[in-house]
Design a protein around this motif. Structure first.
Motif, mmCIF file in Angstrom:
data_model
loop_
_atom_site.group_PDB
_atom_site.id
_atom_site.type_symbol
_atom_site.label_atom_id
_atom_site.label_comp_id
_atom_site.label_asym_id
_atom_site.label_seq_id
_atom_site.Cartn_x
_atom_site.Cartn_y
_atom_site.Cartn_z
ATOM 1 N N GLY A 138 64.263 0.955 -57.452
ATOM 2 C CA GLY A 138 63.417 0.739 -56.285
ATOM 3 C C GLY A 138 62.494 1.903 -55.963
ATOM 4 N N TRP A 139 62.491 2.933 -56.788
ATOM 5 C CA TRP A 139 61.658 4.109 -56.548
ATOM 6 C C TRP A 139 60.453 4.177 -57.512
ATOM 7 C CZ3 TRP A 139 62.987 8.786 -53.594
ATOM 8 C CH2 TRP A 139 64.074 8.598 -52.739
ATOM 9 N N GLN A 140 60.252 3.154 -58.315
ATOM 10 C CA GLN A 140 59.235 3.204 -59.370
ATOM 11 C C GLN A 140 57.812 3.459 -58.864
ATOM 12 O OE1 GLN A 140 61.366 0.585 -58.922
ATOM 13 N NE2 GLN A 140 62.839 1.071 -60.517
ATOM 14 N N GLU A 141 57.528 3.083 -57.631
ATOM 15 C CA GLU A 141 56.178 3.277 -57.097
ATOM 16 C C GLU A 141 55.991 4.603 -56.365
ATOM 17 O OE1 GLU A 141 53.576 1.350 -57.934
ATOM 18 O OE2 GLU A 141 55.097 0.425 -59.219
ATOM 19 N N VAL A 142 57.048 5.368 -56.236
ATOM 20 C CA VAL A 142 56.939 6.692 -55.603
ATOM 21 C C VAL A 142 56.185 7.606 -56.570
ATOM 22 C CG1 VAL A 142 58.245 8.696 -54.776
ATOM 23 C CG2 VAL A 142 59.037 6.377 -54.239
ATOM 24 N N GLU A 143 55.168 8.281 -56.079
ATOM 25 C CA GLU A 143 54.316 9.126 -56.930
ATOM 26 C C GLU A 143 55.128 10.112 -57.776
ATOM 27 O OE1 GLU A 143 50.975 8.936 -57.534
ATOM 28 O OE2 GLU A 143 51.061 7.117 -56.319
ATOM 29 N N ALA A 144 56.105 10.760 -57.170
ATOM 30 C CA ALA A 144 56.908 11.754 -57.903
ATOM 31 C C ALA A 144 57.644 11.120 -59.074
ATOM 32 C CB ALA A 144 57.907 12.424 -56.961
ATOM 33 N N ILE A 145 58.108 9.900 -58.914
ATOM 34 C CA ILE A 145 58.828 9.200 -59.980
ATOM 35 C C ILE A 145 57.839 8.717 -61.040
ATOM 36 C CG2 ILE A 145 60.385 7.281 -60.535
ATOM 37 C CD1 ILE A 145 61.623 9.520 -58.718
ATOM 38 N N LYS A 146 56.750 8.099 -60.607
ATOM 39 C CA LYS A 146 55.736 7.605 -61.556
ATOM 40 C C LYS A 146 55.227 8.714 -62.462
ATOM 41 C CE LYS A 146 52.696 5.566 -58.824
ATOM 42 N NZ LYS A 146 51.626 4.707 -58.261
ATOM 43 N N ASN A 147 55.043 9.898 -61.886
ATOM 44 C CA ASN A 147 54.456 11.014 -62.628
ATOM 45 C C ASN A 147 55.488 12.007 -63.156
ATOM 46 O OD1 ASN A 147 51.753 10.117 -62.180
ATOM 47 N ND2 ASN A 147 51.981 10.797 -60.073
ATOM 48 N N LYS A 148 56.768 11.647 -63.026
ATOM 49 C CA LYS A 148 57.868 12.498 -63.494
ATOM 50 C C LYS A 148 57.755 13.932 -62.939
ATOM 51 C CE LYS A 148 58.958 9.835 -67.647
ATOM 52 N NZ LYS A 148 58.961 8.615 -66.922
ATOM 53 N N GLN A 149 57.517 14.005 -61.636
ATOM 54 C CA GLN A 149 57.407 15.282 -60.938
ATOM 55 C C GLN A 149 58.668 15.527 -60.105
ATOM 56 O OE1 GLN A 149 54.479 17.499 -61.153
ATOM 57 N NE2 GLN A 149 54.515 16.195 -62.959
ATOM 58 N N VAL A 150 59.797 15.605 -60.786
ATOM 59 C CA VAL A 150 61.088 15.847 -60.158
ATOM 60 C C VAL A 150 61.682 17.092 -60.806
ATOM 61 C CG1 VAL A 150 63.403 14.930 -59.701
ATOM 62 C CG2 VAL A 150 61.431 13.377 -59.756
ATOM 63 N N TYR A 151 62.102 18.038 -59.972
ATOM 64 C CA TYR A 151 62.590 19.321 -60.483
ATOM 65 C C TYR A 151 63.843 19.740 -59.737
ATOM 66 C CZ TYR A 151 57.822 19.193 -62.112
ATOM 67 O OH TYR A 151 56.648 18.795 -62.693
ATOM 68 N N GLU A 152 64.618 20.582 -60.374
ATOM 69 C CA GLU A 152 65.815 21.148 -59.765
ATOM 70 C C GLU A 152 65.575 22.633 -59.507
ATOM 71 O OE1 GLU A 152 70.441 22.158 -60.972
ATOM 72 O OE2 GLU A 152 69.220 20.984 -62.343
ATOM 73 N N VAL A 153 65.991 23.107 -58.333
ATOM 74 C CA VAL A 153 65.953 24.537 -58.039
ATOM 75 C C VAL A 153 67.338 24.968 -57.561
ATOM 76 C CG1 VAL A 153 63.487 24.582 -57.464
ATOM 77 C CG2 VAL A 153 65.169 24.304 -55.645
ATOM 78 N N ASP A 154 67.613 26.246 -57.690
ATOM 79 C CA ASP A 154 68.891 26.813 -57.281
ATOM 80 C C ASP A 154 68.975 26.835 -55.756
ATOM 81 O OD1 ASP A 154 71.271 28.254 -57.068
ATOM 82 O OD2 ASP A 154 70.290 30.175 -57.434
ATOM 83 N N SER A 155 69.961 26.153 -55.226
ATOM 84 C CA SER A 155 70.140 26.049 -53.784
ATOM 85 C C SER A 155 70.253 27.409 -53.103
ATOM 86 C CB SER A 155 71.382 25.211 -53.481
ATOM 87 O OG SER A 155 71.625 25.177 -52.102
#
Length: 182
Positions: A138-155
């Protein structure tokens, strides 16, 4: 206190870099290392100035959702947090900035924010958070998901009021604007 030792309390709820600097200064005074504390603060301020200078080159402000906890109930960094200040410093917009503190969102509410970038800060207790976020149904239309702009940072570098905050800002900057901060 009963042992004759005076305790000091450093606010973990500090919401600004200035408050973090004051905490470092207080620890320096309490431990007899004021000179070292000032050195740390000066180093942090210099690094922040360098980051701010680079951020002046950003013309396209990205909307960023910083997740503190993943679905089904998503907690994010809202306004008046270190993360909100960090995003502003690097020229990004906080997708959850309209709410203060650590707001909670349903998946539907988070999808409606439609961030350009999603940052996960929970990799220390969930394996492969980036893949988890990218695979959400259900997140396919979210810009970050469409463009694979998801990252992990150290909390620890982005949520604790200490000397590593500037490392956290730099880590966020490199993830969100790699073309400027790499």
């Amino acid at each position: 206190e009963e042992a004759g030792i005076t305790p000091i309390v450093i606010g973990s709820e500090s919401a600004t870099f200035e408050e973090a600097y004051k905490g470092i200064e207080l620890i320096g005074k309490a431990t007899g290392t004021s000179g070292k504390a000032e050195e740390i603060i000066t180093g942090m301020e210099e690094k922040m100035d360098e980051i701010k200078e680079k951020a002046k080159g950003i013309s396209d402000k990205k909307k960023v959702l910083v997740e503190i906890q993943p679905e089904p109930t998503i907690f994010a960094a809202g306004g008046n947090t270190f993360l909100d200040e960090m995003l502003a410093i690097i020229g990004a917009e906080n997708a959850a900035g309209a709410e203060e503190g650590w707001p909670e969102y349903t998946e539907e509410e988070a999808v409606a924010l439609n961030p350009d970038v999603i940052i996960a800060t929970y990799g220390d207790y969930i394996d492969n958070p980036v893949s988890l976020v990218l695979a959400r149904k259900g997140w396919q239309e979210v810009e970050a998901i469409k463009n694979k702009q998801v990252y992990e940072v150290d909390s620890d570098t982005v949520t604790r009021p200490g000397p590593r905050l500037t490392d956290g800002v730099e880590e966020l900057a490199k993830a969100i604007y790699p073309e400027i901060f790499q």
